[in-house]
Design a protein around this motif. Structure first.
Motif, PDB file in Angstrom:
ATOM      1  N   GLU A   1     -81.809-103.615   7.668  1.00  0.00           N
ATOM      2  CA  GLU A   1     -82.311-103.885   6.249  1.00  0.00           C
ATOM      3  C   GLU A   1     -80.947-104.882   5.427  1.00  0.00           C
ATOM      4  O   GLU A   1     -81.235-105.970   4.924  1.00  0.00           O
ATOM      5  CB  GLU A   1     -82.736-102.831   5.293  1.00  0.00           C
ATOM      6  N   HIS A   2     -79.826-104.231   5.719  1.00  0.00           N
ATOM      7  CA  HIS A   2     -78.942-104.973   4.730  1.00  0.00           C
ATOM      8  C   HIS A   2     -78.681-106.505   5.624  1.00  0.00           C
ATOM      9  O   HIS A   2     -78.501-107.282   4.647  1.00  0.00           O
ATOM     10  CB  HIS A   2     -77.652-104.057   5.373  1.00  0.00           C
ATOM     11  N   CYS A   3     -78.769-106.470   6.811  1.00  0.00           N
ATOM     12  CA  CYS A   3     -78.734-107.754   7.364  1.00  0.00           C
ATOM     13  C   CYS A   3     -79.709-108.720   6.662  1.00  0.00           C
ATOM     14  O   CYS A   3     -79.309-110.081   6.657  1.00  0.00           O
ATOM     15  CB  CYS A   3     -78.747-107.777   9.070  1.00  0.00           C
ATOM     16  N   VAL A   4     -80.835-108.321   6.651  1.00  0.00           N
ATOM     17  CA  VAL A   4     -81.789-109.275   6.225  1.00  0.00           C
ATOM     18  C   VAL A   4     -81.722-109.853   4.798  1.00  0.00           C
ATOM     19  O   VAL A   4     -81.878-110.843   4.411  1.00  0.00           O
ATOM     20  CB  VAL A   4     -83.135-108.835   6.437  1.00  0.00           C
ATOM     21  N   ARG A   5     -81.314-108.787   3.943  1.00  0.00           N
ATOM     22  CA  ARG A   5     -80.639-108.762   2.543  1.00  0.00           C
ATOM     23  C   ARG A   5     -79.579-109.948   2.648  1.00  0.00           C
ATOM     24  O   ARG A   5     -79.776-110.810   1.693  1.00  0.00           O
ATOM     25  CB  ARG A   5     -80.278-107.658   1.854  1.00  0.00           C
ATOM     26  N   GLU A   6     -78.543-109.664   3.437  1.00  0.00           N
ATOM     27  CA  GLU A   6     -77.315-110.554   3.430  1.00  0.00           C
ATOM     28  C   GLU A   6     -77.924-112.225   3.656  1.00  0.00           C
ATOM     29  O   GLU A   6     -77.456-112.984   3.162  1.00  0.00           O
ATOM     30  CB  GLU A   6     -76.626-110.323   4.373  1.00  0.00           C
ATOM     31  N   ASP A   7     -78.752-112.317   4.722  1.00  0.00           N
ATOM     32  CA  ASP A   7     -79.309-113.391   5.075  1.00  0.00           C
ATOM     33  C   ASP A   7     -80.160-114.063   4.169  1.00  0.00           C
ATOM     34  O   ASP A   7     -80.000-115.405   3.503  1.00  0.00           O
ATOM     35  CB  ASP A   7     -80.087-113.407   6.338  1.00  0.00           C
TER      36      ASP A   7
ATOM     37  N   SER B   1     -86.653-104.083  -0.318  1.00  0.00           N
ATOM     38  CA  SER B   1     -86.173-104.126  -1.626  1.00  0.00           C
ATOM     39  C   SER B   1     -84.755-104.403  -1.790  1.00  0.00           C
ATOM     40  O   SER B   1     -84.207-104.753  -0.965  1.00  0.00           O
ATOM     41  CB  SER B   1     -86.410-102.478  -2.140  1.00  0.00           C
ATOM     42  N   LEU B   2     -84.553-104.702  -3.298  1.00  0.00           N
ATOM     43  CA  LEU B   2     -83.186-104.928  -3.195  1.00  0.00           C
ATOM     44  C   LEU B   2     -81.885-103.815  -3.229  1.00  0.00           C
ATOM     45  O   LEU B   2     -80.893-104.109  -3.221  1.00  0.00           O
ATOM     46  CB  LEU B   2     -82.800-105.795  -4.780  1.00  0.00           C
ATOM     47  N   ARG B   3     -82.428-102.756  -3.178  1.00  0.00           N
ATOM     48  CA  ARG B   3     -81.732-101.624  -3.167  1.00  0.00           C
ATOM     49  C   ARG B   3     -80.921-101.408  -1.800  1.00  0.00           C
ATOM     50  O   ARG B   3     -81.698-101.081  -1.111  1.00  0.00           O
ATOM     51  CB  ARG B   3     -82.225-100.354  -3.711  1.00  0.00           C
ATOM     52  N   ASP B   4     -79.492-101.720  -1.628  1.00  0.00           N
ATOM     53  CA  ASP B   4     -78.962-101.649  -0.381  1.00  0.00           C
ATOM     54  C   ASP B   4     -78.253-100.281  -0.112  1.00  0.00           C
ATOM     55  O   ASP B   4     -77.244-100.159  -0.287  1.00  0.00           O
ATOM     56  CB  ASP B   4     -77.871-102.848  -0.368  1.00  0.00           C
ATOM     57  N   THR B   5     -79.078 -99.387   0.306  1.00  0.00           N
ATOM     58  CA  THR B   5     -78.391 -98.071   0.589  1.00  0.00           C
ATOM     59  C   THR B   5     -77.480 -98.119   1.876  1.00  0.00           C
ATOM     60  O   THR B   5     -76.470 -97.504   1.616  1.00  0.00           O
ATOM     61  CB  THR B   5     -79.613 -97.100   1.404  1.00  0.00           C
ATOM     62  N   TRP B   6     -77.439 -98.927   2.751  1.00  0.00           N
ATOM     63  CA  TRP B   6     -76.510 -99.031   3.534  1.00  0.00           C
ATOM     64  C   TRP B   6     -74.960 -99.591   2.979  1.00  0.00           C
ATOM     65  O   TRP B   6     -73.952 -98.703   3.166  1.00  0.00           O
ATOM     66  CB  TRP B   6     -76.930 -99.992   4.821  1.00  0.00           C
ATOM     67  N   ALA B   7     -75.018-100.596   2.086  1.00  0.00           N
ATOM     68  CA  ALA B   7     -73.856-101.334   1.494  1.00  0.00           C
ATOM     69  C   ALA B   7     -73.313 -99.991   0.665  1.00  0.00           C
ATOM     70  O   ALA B   7     -72.057 -99.825   0.752  1.00  0.00           O
ATOM     71  CB  ALA B   7     -74.354-102.498   0.899  1.00  0.00           C
ATOM     72  N   LYS B   8     -74.081 -99.378  -0.071  1.00  0.00           N
ATOM     73  CA  LYS B   8     -73.679 -98.240  -0.924  1.00  0.00           C
ATOM     74  C   LYS B   8     -72.908 -97.396  -0.054  1.00  0.00           C
ATOM     75  O   LYS B   8     -72.006 -96.744  -0.450  1.00  0.00           O
ATOM     76  CB  LYS B   8     -74.915 -97.692  -1.650  1.00  0.00           C
ATOM     77  N   LEU B   9     -73.482 -96.967   0.944  1.00  0.00           N
ATOM     78  CA  LEU B   9     -72.874 -95.902   1.833  1.00  0.00           C
ATOM     79  C   LEU B   9     -71.552 -96.315   2.350  1.00  0.00           C
ATOM     80  O   LEU B   9     -70.554 -95.317   2.200  1.00  0.00           O
ATOM     81  CB  LEU B   9     -73.917 -95.588   2.955  1.00  0.00           C
ATOM     82  N   GLN B  10     -71.460 -97.456   2.768  1.00  0.00           N
ATOM     83  CA  GLN B  10     -70.197 -98.040   3.284  1.00  0.00           C
ATOM     84  C   GLN B  10     -69.275 -97.904   2.256  1.00  0.00           C
ATOM     85  O   GLN B  10     -67.858 -97.722   2.414  1.00  0.00           O
ATOM     86  CB  GLN B  10     -70.226 -99.460   3.954  1.00  0.00           C
ATOM     87  N   LYS B  11     -69.544 -98.299   0.953  1.00  0.00           N
ATOM     88  CA  LYS B  11     -68.585 -98.428  -0.283  1.00  0.00           C
ATOM     89  C   LYS B  11     -67.926 -96.849  -0.504  1.00  0.00           C
ATOM     90  O   LYS B  11     -66.870 -96.848  -0.654  1.00  0.00           O
ATOM     91  CB  LYS B  11     -69.157 -99.059  -1.495  1.00  0.00           C
TER      92      LYS B  11
END
Ligand code: ATP
Ligand code: MG
Length: 573
Positions: free
Chosen positions: A337-343, A557-567
């Motif tokens: 999901e993070h990858c599709v958001r980034e794109d 959705s806009l909430r990026d759980t993956w990016a948040k986890l990495q941070k």
């Protein structure tokens, strides 16, 4: 992961290829293949294999074949062949004129089997399937030789020919490779390489009633196509000795044009949490009506992801990021999901859509007046420009953007509070109208600050919240479909709890909103068009959409759980 001189991350398969190119193996050719069995639609795991096979060839000046592994006649269908071709193309790869079927090689494979029989390396066995299993032994116990193992070559040749001619019933006899019943590797204990099976094949029809087994057909299909690197998933590692045995004992170079020798290399398959990835299970979901077809936007199939609105770029990016490993692991669906958001963040045009509308009347705005305001198309893309959106006395905002009795930290609209309408004015809530019977809030009355729009005297005035909205008389009704994970269990395949994976389907994986309102510019949107709806996520026009009824799928959705986890992981370090 280390990076080579180019931008290519070096995975272990690439390292093998680099070494082979250095030593001039196979005349320094790189020739890979993607070998799907046409018994279902491709899924995101196949995408990994496609990206790897086509990607390796592309990066090393090589080529890739598409080969349908159709040695199993009962399960295969033309529908699947067509869908697989469409999916590989959509992902951005091409096999040029090199599309093959293992069934194209049936005659040749038969001749190779005759070769093995003549060399005393294969025999016809009359044991039943159960007997063969019992004779095979176990991991700790050697197998027992079949009483037919020493059948004379002439008799084997005769029986094999008569098997082909249809003289014997299904399952009555098989052809087995004569290898080693005491081998520690069960796959080497005289494996079956041909069986009798009367089933109509999707390409060869009823021409054959004997069919080669995968472990025999696969290495020889690779060899016949002069494949150099035969990449497959880890579960075939134990089959590699058999792969090599077949290539060592069949003289396939007698076939004109065949060169080199393929090498099997295994990598870890992709597993995703909250998902099942076996074609058998996915087919069961489709046939049992648990989902609306192979391209249901909740499915992990390529066609499902496409319909949902995923881009091939995002899927390729995902496959690159997960890398190629030798050990199985489970990837978080949040990364996909993070990858599709980034794109899409870079590319998708912004628009406003109100999913669950609440009507707002702006009492001090002149009745009948319409202003066309400028709105940014994509703040991430300097050349995307702006568009005009209408503003009027009656608008819709999101129901959840208003609270009559707001808790702390609620920064949107509430009685006597202000909020900025995106690309428009600041409004203040003056009155709440409720349904007399139900007590539901049905309408708000507000006032606006006429100087607060862009360029106005109070344009810079700070208010805590910004809300998206649409002008009520201009808005276009739309159906919006929201999705959640298809399974509520993180690992639906895990049967330790005694539950079938179907018992772990998420009952709330699909929600259909039928009274959403979108800005008027979207009336012309076509299936496949993608947008970011402010604060709601990325959306794609569905195939069901028409000029009569607009239908959108929420991609993410806009909430990026993956990016948040990495941070938070970085912080912990
Ligand atoms: P399934 O178990 O879902 O039925 P399969 O392996 O039987 O999959 P094939 O059509 O034989 O499906 O697969 C074609 C190619 O894709 C094979 O080379 C296989 O190894 C690869 N592949 C299948 N599933 C995955 C996965 N989850 N991750 C990576 N590669 C995969
Ligand atoms: Mg398979």
């Amino acid at each position: 992961m280390t990076t080579s001189n180019s931008e290519l991350p070096v995975n272990f398969v690439q390292s093998i290829i680099t070494e082979d190119l250095k030593t001039g193996k196979n005349n320094s050719r790189v020739h890979t293949r993607f070998p799907p069995e046409p018994n279902g639609y491709l899924h995101i795991g196949h995408a990994k294999s496609i990206c790897l096979n086509f990607g390796l060839a592309r990066a090393n000046g090589g080529i890739t074949n598409l080969r349908f592994d159709d040695t199993n006649p009962s399960k295969e269908e033309v529908e699947y062949v067509d869908s697989i071709k469409a999916d590989v193309h959509w992902l951005g790869f091409d096999w040029d004129d090199r599309m093959y079927y293992a069934s194209d090689y049936f005659e040749q494979l038969y001749q190779f089997a005759v070769q093995l029989i003549k060399a005393g390396k294969a025999y016809i066995c009359d044991l039943s399937a159960e007997e063969i299993r019992a004779y095979r032994g176990t991991l700790t116990e050697a197998g027992k030789e079949s009483p037919y193992r020493s059948r004379p070559i002439e008799e084997n040749l005769d029986l094999f020919e008569r098997m082909r001619a249809g003289e014997f019933p299904d399952g009555s006899r098989v052809l087995r490779a004569k290898i080693d019943m005491a081998s520690p590797n069960l796959n080497m204990r005289d494996p079956v390489i041909y069986r009798i099976l009367r089933a109509t094949h999707h390409r060869t029809g009823d021409k054959w009633c004997i069919y080669p087994m995968y472990d025999y057909a696969h290495p020889l299909s690779d060899a016949l196509e002069s494949i150099t690197h035969s990449v497959c998933t880890l579960e075939f590692a134990d089959h590699r000795p058999l792969y090599d045995w077949v290539l060592d004992n069949v003289d396939y170079h007698i076939v004109e044009g065949v060169e080199g020798r393929p090498r099997q290399i295994e990598f870890a398959r992709l597993n995703l949490n909250y998902t099942v990835m076996s074609k058998r299970k996915l087919r069961e979901l489709v046939e049992g009506g648990y989902v609306n077809g192979w391209d249901d936007p909740r499915m992990p199939t390529i066609s499902g992801l496409r319909r949902r609105g995923y881009t091939p770029e995002a899927i390729r990016d995902f496959c690159e990021r997960i890398g190629v490993a030798k050990r199985d692991s489970v990837v978080d669906i949040g990364l996909l999901e993070h990858c599709v958001r980034e794109d899409l963040n870079r590319r998708a045009l912004r628009a406003m859509a109100v999913l669950r509308p609440l009507k707002v009347v702006i009492d001090n705005y002149p009745e009948g007046q319409v202003e066309w305001l400028d709105a940014e198309n994509n703040p991430e893309d300097p050349i995307a420009g702006t568009r005009k959106i209408p503003f009027s006395r009656e608008i819709y905002i999101e129901q959840e953007d208003f609270m009559e009795d707001p808790p702390r930290k609620f920064y949107r609209l509430a009685p006597d509070r202000e909020v900025r309408l995106k690309s428009a004015y600041i409004i203040k809530c003056e009155k709440v109208i409720k349904d007399e019977k139900t007590g539901d809030i049905i309408e708000l009355h507000c006032t606006y600050d006429p100087d607060s729009k862009s360029g106005g005297a109070t344009a810079g005035r700070k208010v805590k919240g910004t809300s998206h909205w649409v002008s009520a008389p201009h808005a276009v009704p739309a159906e919006i479909r929201l999705y959640d994970n298809l399974f509520s269990s993180e690992n639906p395949d895990d049967d330790e709890d005694g539950l079938d994976y179907k018992a772990k389907l998420n009952p709330d994986s699909r929600e259909v909103l039928t009274s959403s309102m979108v800005e008027p510019g979207l009336a012309e949107a076509k299936p496949g068009d993608r947008f970011q709806f402010l604060r709601q996520g990325y959306f794609c026009v569905d195939l069901d959409s028409s000029t009569e009824k607009l239908v959108f799928n929420r991609i993410v959705s806009l909430r990026d759980t993956w990016a948040k986890l990495q941070k938070s992981k970085v912080k912990q370090k």
